[in-house]
Design a protein around this motif. Sequence first.
Motif, PDB file in Angstrom:
ATOM      1  N   THR A  32     -19.501 -82.878 -39.541  1.00 31.97           N
ATOM      2  CA  THR A  32     -20.889 -83.243 -39.231  1.00 31.97           C
ATOM      3  C   THR A  32     -21.116 -84.741 -39.424  1.00 31.97           C
ATOM      4  N   THR A  33     -20.480 -85.310 -40.440  1.00 39.26           N
ATOM      5  CA  THR A  33     -20.599 -86.766 -40.634  1.00 39.26           C
ATOM      6  C   THR A  33     -20.047 -87.487 -39.406  1.00 39.26           C
ATOM      7  N   ASN A  36     -22.410 -86.995 -36.450  1.00 41.51           N
ATOM      8  CA  ASN A  36     -23.560 -87.888 -36.631  1.00 41.51           C
ATOM      9  C   ASN A  36     -23.226 -89.326 -36.253  1.00 41.51           C
ATOM     10  N   ARG A  37     -22.039 -89.785 -36.646  1.00 43.94           N
ATOM     11  CA  ARG A  37     -21.639 -91.174 -36.324  1.00 43.94           C
ATOM     12  C   ARG A  37     -21.578 -91.370 -34.810  1.00 43.94           C
ATOM     13  N   SER A  39     -22.924 -89.505 -32.402  1.00 44.25           N
ATOM     14  CA  SER A  39     -24.236 -89.316 -31.791  1.00 44.25           C
ATOM     15  C   SER A  39     -25.151 -90.520 -32.048  1.00 44.25           C
ATOM     16  N   GLU A  40     -25.116 -91.011 -33.270  1.00 43.28           N
ATOM     17  CA  GLU A  40     -25.953 -92.157 -33.646  1.00 43.28           C
ATOM     18  C   GLU A  40     -25.574 -93.390 -32.821  1.00 43.28           C
ATOM     19  N   GLU A  45     -29.477 -91.121 -32.285  1.00 42.05           N
ATOM     20  CA  GLU A  45     -29.991 -90.037 -33.147  1.00 42.05           C
ATOM     21  C   GLU A  45     -28.840 -89.292 -33.815  1.00 42.05           C
ATOM     22  N   GLU A  46     -29.060 -88.820 -35.041  1.00 42.84           N
ATOM     23  CA  GLU A  46     -28.053 -87.986 -35.709  1.00 42.84           C
ATOM     24  C   GLU A  46     -28.144 -86.553 -35.194  1.00 42.84           C
ATOM     25  N   THR A  49     -27.180 -82.017 -40.650  1.00 42.76           N
ATOM     26  CA  THR A  49     -27.176 -82.413 -42.052  1.00 42.76           C
ATOM     27  C   THR A  49     -25.793 -82.204 -42.651  1.00 42.76           C
ATOM     28  N   LYS A  63     -25.260 -81.702 -28.924  1.00 40.05           N
ATOM     29  CA  LYS A  63     -25.982 -82.904 -28.490  1.00 40.05           C
ATOM     30  C   LYS A  63     -25.564 -83.147 -27.051  1.00 40.05           C
ATOM     31  N   ASP A  81     -20.707 -79.799 -32.573  1.00 42.26           N
ATOM     32  CA  ASP A  81     -20.274 -79.787 -33.976  1.00 42.26           C
ATOM     33  C   ASP A  81     -20.141 -78.323 -34.402  1.00 42.26           C
ATOM     34  N   LYS A 191     -17.675 -95.678 -41.437  1.00 43.50           N
ATOM     35  CA  LYS A 191     -17.581 -96.182 -40.049  1.00 43.50           C
ATOM     36  C   LYS A 191     -16.326 -97.034 -39.840  1.00 43.50           C
TER      37      LYS A 191
END
Lengths: 205, 126
Positions: A32-33, A36-37, A39-40, A45-46, A49, A63, A81, A191
């Motif tokens: 998920t991390t 999120n990276r 997607s962000e 957007e993330e 969670t 997404k 994810d 990152k």
Amino acid sequence: MFKKLKRLFANLFGKKDEIKLGIYGPPNTGKTTLANRISEEFTGEEMGTASEVPHETRVVQKKEKVRLQSNGKEISMNLLDMPGISTKVDYKEFVEHGINEDEAKVRSKEATKGVVEAIKWLDKVDAVLVVFDSTEDPYTQVNVTILGNLEAKDIPIILVANKTDLDDAEPESIKDAFPQYNFTKISAKEKENMEDLYKKVVESV
Amino acid sequence: MAKKKKKKDGVKIEFLSKLRLQEKAFEEKLDLIMDSVKDENILVLEEALNAEEKAQLIEKSMEECDEDFPGVEFSGFDSRENWFERILASITGKEKKDGLLIVGSSDVMEKVKEDKDAISMIAKLE
């Protein structure tokens, strides 16, 4: 055999507008991390969670229309994810993380359904990032099962050795365990080396 | 409703030969595995599972997971087919099943170390 031929013909005669990129791996490897990276970076957007409690992602998170760019190329994809795949889900493990017993039992049931859902999606993805925790032994039956199923379906795979920021990380052990696959090492949290991953995704699909 | 666990004095280990397994369909083998591991036995099969069968084993154990049965732990050695055997298997539909599978409830069995050529497990006595 039939599935392989079907995929070959689909690749030859039908160019897909959107690639379904699945993020697979055991629980707590940082899927998920990583989602999120990505997607962000490309949508602002993330997606979900991230948590240290295992099986935080219990349904597939999607997404859509993520336009990943790297090395002068661009691909449009649906980022998926997946819940972590494991062979066991014990509610007592959630209790150890401070969750009350009733909630732990509900969470445990949801987690088992999530594992089944993630396995069923193995048939529907176009490319996969298999995420490893670089501090853990990579040669497990869960990883062997995920990789074996993807290979049997001729789905492009990138092994992602995550958590390289940790002192005891040994990303090369993942490459040694599964030398036949495309490989990169990153820290999604910090990152680090994300550009190499994006480059490999664009090249693979 | 979850079955109440009986206290056992030890862990029963069952060995099933290739000969015994070759007559059974995979679904039958899966039922046999689940019945045995839910009874807290460790099962050793003289046969490897392919990746798709392993995924089905994980799916089945997740579907049967409850408060008394947290799932399975499994390990084994897979047959290593060469390219000719792989092509032959995809044409005939008969793949090489040489290998070994050890499977037990994760309550009973714990993996210690596994690589391509060696496995060590601990059977937990509670």
